[in-house]
Design a protein around this motif. Structure first.
Motif, PDB file in Angstrom:
ATOM      1  N   PHE A  70      -6.563 -10.383   1.943  1.00 15.95           N
ATOM      2  CA  PHE A  70      -5.705 -10.376   0.745  1.00 15.95           C
ATOM      3  C   PHE A  70      -4.401 -11.161   0.966  1.00 15.95           C
TER       4      PHE A  70
ATOM      5  N   ASN B  25     -12.141  -4.007   6.916  1.00 18.34           N
ATOM      6  CA  ASN B  25     -13.125  -4.305   5.876  1.00 18.34           C
ATOM      7  C   ASN B  25     -14.349  -4.952   6.523  1.00 18.34           C
TER       8      ASN B  25
ATOM      9  N   ALA C  60      -1.773  -2.658   4.037  1.00 11.63           N
ATOM     10  CA  ALA C  60      -2.670  -1.484   4.058  1.00 11.63           C
ATOM     11  C   ALA C  60      -3.257  -1.341   2.661  1.00 11.63           C
ATOM     12  N   ILE C  61      -4.185  -2.217   2.340  1.00  8.90           N
ATOM     13  CA  ILE C  61      -4.644  -2.400   0.960  1.00  8.90           C
ATOM     14  C   ILE C  61      -6.136  -2.071   0.790  1.00  8.90           C
ATOM     15  N   GLY C  62      -6.933  -2.582   1.713  1.00 10.06           N
ATOM     16  CA  GLY C  62      -8.379  -2.380   1.583  1.00 10.06           C
ATOM     17  C   GLY C  62      -9.090  -3.534   0.889  1.00 10.06           C
TER      18      GLY C  62
ATOM     19  N   VAL D 285      -3.433  -3.443   8.746  1.00  8.96           N
ATOM     20  CA  VAL D 285      -4.063  -2.120   8.866  1.00  8.96           C
ATOM     21  C   VAL D 285      -5.512  -2.149   8.363  1.00  8.96           C
TER      22      VAL D 285
ATOM     23  N   GLY E  64       0.846  -1.202   0.000  1.00  8.88           N
ATOM     24  CA  GLY E  64       0.000   0.000   0.000  1.00  8.88           C
ATOM     25  C   GLY E  64       0.872   1.238   0.000  1.00  8.88           C
TER      26      GLY E  64
END
Ligand code: NDP
Length: 314
Positions: A224, A242, A218-220, A239, A175
């Motif tokens: 993942f 979701n 820190a992807i969202g 981080v 991220g």
């Protein structure tokens, strides 16, 4: 290849406990400042009525009250123009008793967010988003003199207070956002870690992430990071926040976890990080979701408010 941590169960890095420790320290500092007639003050601007933003802001204002920080909430309507918001910021900039100004994001589409964030006086920029503060962080100003973004600052606190060494070790951050990935990479470099930043265009991501002693996601994207992306014994900082709303997803992420299923049945949703829970088993230590990084963000906002007061007013 086995992906389990051979020795013992991974250690859970308890963000709630660390946040409580930080808040207790802040409460002491504000009590001492108050006794000298200097009450740290935070102004929060919440534009419109986005429910999630209202929840975050309520929580920030409540925490100010608990820690002895003066706060005031400004709630202009959704239709407010950039110019009107700029006037509001200018007026807060000039008020002596206001140490920190926070504009809750996201702002309505018609508002020029960058212009507004840059209008905040850098010494009152408690979110640490102003280019001056970003530049100070990048150029290695001493940490006690920089207003740094709250989430990455919270991650550094977790690592430090949990005794996880950073110096000389390899960190991989997935991220590159301006609020998490990039500033965190800078903080890790400043702390003498060897840092790689990954993003959506990174090729052979798993090969890179497997090199990490400290792996930050820190992807969202829920779940993942999978077990084969983690070096056994690594520290994982998750981080991501979701909200998962389907029973199939709950079973996919938490197979057989009765407590999660019961909580999901009650609330209709559950939170999952950017790391698949199965990947935690490979690690030596990890931050859970919820109860990990998220718990630190408000504590660090409070810390920045007190720091801003100290730097500006002594
Ligand atoms: P952004 O959407 O701004 O950034 C996401 C990053 O992930 C981008 O750099 C993007 O790459 C990268 N990415 C997306 N897909 C992939 C992929 N397939 N492979 C590798 N990298 C990828 O998100 P934020 O940084 O704002 O937030 C990240 C997560 O952290 C979210 O879940 C958010 O809710 C959470 N968060 C939690 C906070 C807390 O207090 N705990 C505070 C802030 C955020 P690219 O740049 O190439 O698009």
């Amino acid at each position: 290849m086995s992906f389990t941590n051979t020795s013992e169960l991974p250690r859970i890095l308890d963000g709630i406990a660390i946040a409580a420790q930080i808040k207790a320290e802040i409460a002491e500092q504000t009590a001492s400042a108050r006794s000298r007639g200097k009450v740290p003050g935070l102004a929060v601007i919440l534009v419109g009525d986005v429910p999630a933003s209202q929840i975050y802001v309520r929580s920030k204002v409540k925490t100010c009250g608990e820690l002895g920080i003066y706060s005031e909430l400004h709630t202009p309507p959704e239709s407010t123009t950039t110019e009107e918001l700029l006037n509001m910021v200018t007026s807060l900039n000039s008020r002596e008793e206001i140490d920190g100004i926070l504009i809750q994001l996201p702002l309505p589409k018609h508002v020029d967010t960058s212009r507004l964030l840059e209008a905040i006086a850098p010494e009152k920029d408690v979110d640490g988003f102003h280019p001056i503060n970003a530049g100070r962080l990048l150029t290695g100003y001493p940490a006690e003199k920089v207003l740094a973004p709250c989430t990455p600052a919270g991650i550094m606190e977790i690592l430090q207070r949990s005794g996880i060494a950073v110096r000389g070790r390899r960190s991989v951050v997935i991220g590159r956002s301006n609020i998490v990935g990039k500033p965190l990479a800078v903080m890790l470099v400043n702390a003498s870690s060897t840092v790689t930043v990954c993003h959506s265009q990174t090729t052979d991501l798993a090969k890179v992430t497997r090199e990490a002693d400290i792996l930050v996601a820190a992807i969202g994207h829920p779940g993942f990071v999978t077990p084969e992306m983690v070096q056994p014994g690594a520290t994982i900082i998750d981080v991501g926040i979701n909200r998962v709303t389907s029973a199939e997803d709950v079973e996919r992420f938490f197979p057989g976890d009765q407590a999660r299923h019961a909580s999901f049945a009650k609330r209709g949703s559950t939170l999952v990080g950017d790391v698949h829970p199965a990947a935690f088993a490979v690690s030596a230590a990890y931050t859970p979701v919820p109860g990990g990084v998220g718990a630190l963000t408000i504590a660090m906002l409070m810390a920045n408010t007190v720091k801003a007061a100290r730097l500006r007013r002594g």
